[in-house]
Design an enzyme around this catalytic site. Structure first.
Site, PDB file in Angstrom:
ATOM      1  CG  HIS A 147       0.440   3.793   9.183  1.00 61.05           C
ATOM      2  ND1 HIS A 147       1.064   2.927   8.309  1.00 61.05           N
ATOM      3  CD2 HIS A 147       1.407   4.611   9.643  1.00 61.05           C
ATOM      4  CE1 HIS A 147       2.351   3.208   8.258  1.00 61.05           C
ATOM      5  NE2 HIS A 147       2.586   4.237   9.050  1.00 61.05           N
TER       6      HIS A 147
ATOM      7  CE  LYS B  29      -4.701 -10.388   5.348  1.00 62.24           C
ATOM      8  NZ  LYS B  29      -3.849  -9.364   4.786  1.00 62.24           N
ATOM      9  NE  ARG B  30      -3.232  -8.316  16.047  1.00 63.80           N
ATOM     10  CZ  ARG B  30      -2.750  -7.690  17.124  1.00 63.80           C
ATOM     11  NH1 ARG B  30      -1.461  -7.438  17.246  1.00 63.80           N
ATOM     12  NH2 ARG B  30      -3.547  -7.346  18.113  1.00 63.80           N
TER      13      ARG B  30
ATOM     14  CE  LYS C 187      -5.604  -6.485   9.514  1.00 62.78           C
ATOM     15  NZ  LYS C 187      -4.798  -5.939   8.408  1.00 62.78           N
TER      16      LYS C 187
ATOM     17  CB  THR D 176       3.434  -4.838   3.937  1.00 60.32           C
ATOM     18  OG1 THR D 176       3.131  -5.129   5.301  1.00 60.32           O
ATOM     19  CG2 THR D 176       3.586  -3.337   3.774  1.00 60.32           C
TER      20      THR D 176
ATOM     21  CE  LYS E  61       6.093  -8.322   4.746  1.00 60.68           C
ATOM     22  NZ  LYS E  61       5.611  -8.210   6.126  1.00 60.68           N
TER      23      LYS E  61
END
Length: 996
Positions: free
Chosen positions: A531, A722-723, A728, A830, A834
């Site tokens: 992952h 998101k986290r 990110k 993911t 969405k």
């Protein structure tokens, strides 16, 4: 055409009357009487009589055999049935042996020899040479004999068959059925029995030396006839330390097709179903993407009719609740079980012991792990319903319980209170979820959690395997060679990696298998999903911790590694550097176990979670392993369940889609492609835009009610949830906000597209930089939101306590989805899928699944910007110099100077010094390198948003292209290409309808 059949057996057979032919008449007449009873009289003259004599007749002297055949023909001709000239004959025989010749059979045990007399001929029979595997050699010979001699028919694959005589006797002899009562079994049961019997006969012939041959022949003959090997489903076991399930009530109603009827019933009681749904706690047993993916997979596996189980830990405290206090994240314990959990059922009857610590004893009879400390694993089962197919799978989560004799020695010295309190030490194992996402924290408690779930789960799997057929635990069922045909274990990242040494320990130490066979079974059973490519996320446990906590597993890992390195050395002789790179054990000041290497070595399949990620896995992370075993590596692009992420969270959009293309898209998301026919349909464009506006109004009302934040529902909802993590790049978004703010301040009269920027996500409690990023976002919001020059044109909202139930509200309301990680860092994502499915446009880099989203929808229908993976690699080689961008781009310099000077933190001017220092001097994720491209791309976003019709047309194209990103498609690929099972569209009858 055969319309009816009757079986009647007479003994002795025809050949017994060779010396008194007339006596054979009685038996033939008996059979003719049966025929007269069974066949209607009017059909006698049309019903042919046929006799096919078997080998017994063929072995008689020729004249004796012919006399018997003539007698039968004479009786036939006197009967009322239809008789042809060739009505009696002897079956063809091959491989005939003359008297006194020696027969060597590959189906008889080594050293076996005997004489066998049949029809007055004596045969000398010998077993095969020692050292050969009996089942394999016997099966090869039988397969050759049967090849092209048996007619395979399609119809039998769906039929039950009745086994009698020879089949029945063999099944009874090995305990597959009760000799008196009979029973049910499958073709593969004969095969399991054959493998077991042949294996034992390699050592000792047993009472029936021909049993190996009989069982092998039966299993292969039935398969050759077309009977399926097994109707017993292979079971899939999805092992994950995280299952981020969210709420269950609404999802259950959707999947059972009961939402409307429940809504009506609750309304009749004077209640509001939405209010009821809001009371339910989220089951937050995950950190982010990995745990939420596991939840989507469970939904898809049930919907696809797979016999699948999710196994994890029932954490007493899930992911923390996030509070924002004075702009900083503060963590609160998530006591989600405070009022109980109505969806779970405790199963104390399946409670299992899990061992820790102790020592290893090597004795003549094998290895023993002794003097261990025991913790009990109590299972709690949660039902996982498929979508309208009456399939309900199970998620089994383990809770740690101290045994009653825990720390008994303290009782003996009188410290009763202390001993009872010490029970918490055992039960702490399932107390709390570690709140780290993409970061490895090598704490002993975490290793205990990982072994706890693995040890309990494997005991459960093996119990179910042994008793899967009618509760039998006979030795014939404990043949583990068929284990991989019945069991598939999927490891969700390296967290359950201990499954590999634990399965080896059970097979070798407990079940007494040879190492090579056990290793083959283990590899064929396990598969591993990677992952992340971030080095700080890879699990590398200290050897010293294993020595204390899991001493036997350390020995097993050393043996696995030694055999692996011997294999590598044989392929690449003299390449010591390669041996070092590929070792499971990393040498150094602190010797460590590389769990990812263990997973790759011990699995038959390794997959990444998006195409670009799988390529990085092959070409970088596991390059050496890929070169050695390329066939092992696969890609399985992630997906999301359309039940929760469209039907449940966005019923308005689902309804508009269903009006155009019907409802089948719910279980076949590829059907959304049909929407491309309506891209220019004005009514459809209007309906899609209307649903989005309604969702925005609803979300605005929710924010105002819950957080007392007022936002402009006609502004662009720019969402980045998101986290919180440097890779990110929430910081890149912050720099865009600051630059936009500066532009508005500089030219207040200029027309700007109004934006509400929403950023949400949790930071790991120990991740200082991530917490600083949250403080920066809230600080920028404090300045921007209170500036009268800006007004409604720009708002910055930090969405507190982002979680699954919050995502279900914000995602349907979003206009713009931010997916802006540095290329080559996000494995898949993911959330991006969405947003796409729910009608948001994506601004993003060519990273993770964004690449495939752009491929599906067309790059022109996303806002793609910034460096590609190869650009990042080139920049790394050149050397990334942040100051170069700082000095070259005035707007960037202004923004950074504002952070440094305390413009956004007037009470604490040095607040963001660490953050600026990181960006300027050691930013691994190269925020400045993509700044200019990002600003330009955001300009294109503004331009398109000013044209609502064109914007909505792109939205429709995105929705129509999101079919690939269903977890149903992902799971179908796992099932076919890794687990070797076929998904089923069969709808099981509901309980109130009797099954055939």
């Amino acid at each position: 055409k055969l319309t009816h059949e009757t079986f009647k057996a007479l003994k002795p057979g025809l050949s017994a009357y060779a010396d008194d032919v007339d006596k054979s008449a009685q038996g033939i007449q008996e059979l003719l009487e049966v025929a007269k009873d069974e066949v209607p009289m009017e059909l006698w003259k049309f019903t042919p009589l046929v006799l096919k004599a078997t080998a017994g007749l063929r072995l008689l002297p020729g004249d004796k055999a012919q006399k018997l055949l003539d007698k039968v023909k004479e009786i036939f001709q006197a009967s009322p049935f239809f008789v042809r000239d060739d009505c009696v004959s002897i079956m063809n025989g091959t491989d005939e042996v003359k008297e006194g010749e020696e027969l060597i059979s590959p189906c008889l045990s080594p050293g076996f020899q005997c004489e066998w007399e049949h029809a007055e001929i004596v045969y000398r029979i010998k077993g095969q040479k020692a050292g050969e595997h009996l089942y394999e050699s016997c099966a090869n010979k039988v397969a050759k004999l049967l090849y092209k001699k048996v007619h395979k028919t399609e119809v039998v694959k769906d039929l039950d068959f009745y086994a009698f005589s020879y089949y029945y006797d063999c099944a009874a002899e090995v305990g597959l059925i009760d000799k008196g009562k009979g029973g049910s079994l499958t073709v593969s049961d004969f095969e399991i029995a054959a493998k077991y019997v042949c294996k034992t006969m390699e050592v000792k012939p047993g009472d029936n030396p021909f049993l190996c041959m009989d069982l092998t022949y039966i299993s292969l003959l039935l398969q050759e006839l077309g009977f399926p090997k097994s109707q017993v489903f292979q079971r899939i076991y999805y092992l994950s330390l995280e299952f981020y399930m969210g709420r269950t009530l609404q999802n259950t109603m959707v999947n059972l097709g009961m939402q409307n009827v429940c809504d009506e019933a609750i309304y009749q009681l004077g209640l509001d179903l939405e209010e009821l749904e809001e009371i339910e706690e989220d089951a937050g047993l995950g950190n982010g993407g990995l745990g939420r993916l596991a939840a989507c997979f469970l939904d898809s596996m049930a919907t696809l009719g797979l016999a699948a189980y999710g196994y994890g830990i029932r954490y007493e405290f899930g992911i923390f609740n996030q509070k924002i206090v004075d702009g900083w994240q503060v963590e609160e314990a998530d006591d989600w079980l405070r009022y109980g959990n109505p969806w779970e059922k405790a199963r104390p009857e399946y409670m299992l012991p899990v061992h820790f610590y102790g020592r290893v004893e090597h004795a003549a009879e094998g290895v023993k792990w002794i003097d261990t400390q025991v913790v009990l694993a109590m299972p709690y089962d949660t039902p996982v319903p498929g979508y309208k197919n009456n399939t309900v799978n199970t998620m089994r989560l383990w809770s740690a319980k101290a045994p009653n004799d825990f720390n008994l020695q303290e009782f003996n010295v009188g410290d009763y209170i202390e001993a009872v309190l010490d029970r918490n030490l055992a039960e702490n194992i399932s107390r709390v979820l570690y709140p780290n996402d993409n970061f490895f924290e090598g704490k002993e408690l975490r290793l205990k959690q990982e072994y706890f779930v693995v040890a309990a789960t494997l005991q459960d799997i093996i119990r179910r395997f042994k008793s899967s057929n009618f509760g039998s635990r006979d030795p014939v069922r404990t043949c583990f060679e068929t284990f991989p045909d019945k069991v598939a274990i999927q490891l969700n990242d390296t967290h359950p990696a201990l499954s590999i040494p634990e399965l080896m320990r059970i097979l070798v130490d407990v079940e007494k298998m040879e190492w090579e066979k056990a290793w083959e079974v283990t590899k064929r059973t396990c598969a591993y999903t990677n992952h992340t490519v971030l080095p700080e996320a890879l699990e590398r446990w200290p050897v010293s911790m294993f020595e204390t906590l899991l001493p036997r597993h350390l020995e097993i890992i050393y043996t696995i590694n030694q055999r692996h390195l011997d294999h590598v050395a044989a392929i690449y002789p003299g390449d010591l550097d390669r041996l070092r790179r590929m070792s499971v054990i990393e040498e150094g000041d602190c010797k460590r176990i590389n769990m990812a290497h263990l997973c790759v070595i011990g699995s038959h399949a390794v997959n990444g979670v998006a195409r670009i990620h799988s390529e990085i896995v092959k070409n970088s992370v596991f390059k050496d392993f890929y070169e050695m075993e390329p066939e092992k590596f696969q890609n399985k692009t992630n997906g999301i369940t359309p039940r929760r992420w469209l039907l449940l969270c966005n019923p308005g959009l689902a309804s508009v889609i269903a009006e155009k293309i019907g409802e089948d898209f719910v279980t076949d998301l590829s059907q959304l492609k049909k929407l491309l026919d309506f891209v220019s349909d004005e009514v459809f464009i209007r309906d899609v835009a209307k649903v989005k506006q309604e969702n925005k109004l609803k979300f605005s009302a929710y924010l105002e009610e819950k957080y007392k934040v007022k936002i402009n529902p006609s502004s662009m909802f720019d969402v980045h949830v998101k986290r919180i993590h440097e890779y990110k790049r929430q910081l890149l978004n912050c720099l865009h906000i600051v630059t936009l703010y500066n532009r508005m301040r500089k030219d207040p009269s200029k027309s700007f597209v109004p934006r509400t920027v929403m950023i949400g996500g949790k930071a790991a409690p120990g991740y200082h930089m991530a917490k600083m990023i949250i403080k920066l976002i809230t600080s920028i919001g404090d300045v921007v939101n209170n500036d009268p020059y800006i007004g409604d044109r720009l708002k910055v909202i930090f969405l507190e306590n982002y979680r699954v139930s919050f995502a279900e509200k914000v995602i349907p309301a979003a206009d713009l989805s931010q997916q802006i990680s540095t290329a080559g860092t996000e494995a898949s994502g993911t959330g991006n899928m969405k947003f796409m499915l729910n009608g948001a446009l994506t601004i993003g880099t060519m990273d993770g699944a964004n690449v495939e989203m752009a491929e599906e929808a067309g790059e022109e229908n996303l806002f793609i910007f910034g460096m590609r993976v190869e650009d990042v690699e080139a920049l790394d080689k050149r050397g990334y110099n942040a100051r170069e961008y700082y000095e070259r781009i005035p707007e960037l310099r202004q923004a950074i100077d504002q952070l440094s000077s305390g413009f956004f933190s007037p009470r604490d001017p040095g607040c963001f010094r660490d953050l600026v220092n990181m960006l300027m001097n050691h930013d691994r994720f190269k925020v400045f390198a993509d700044y200019q491209a990002y600003m330009e791309c955001q300009g294109h976003v503004d331009q398109l948003y000013r044209k609502p019709r064109e914007w909505t047309k792109k939205v429709i194209k995105n929705i129509a292209s999101s079919g690939k990103f269903s977890s149903d498609r992902t799971i179908t690929e796992y099932a076919r290409e890794i687990w070797g099972v076929e998904p089923s569209a069969v709808k099981i009858p509901p309980p109130n309808i009797p099954r055939d």
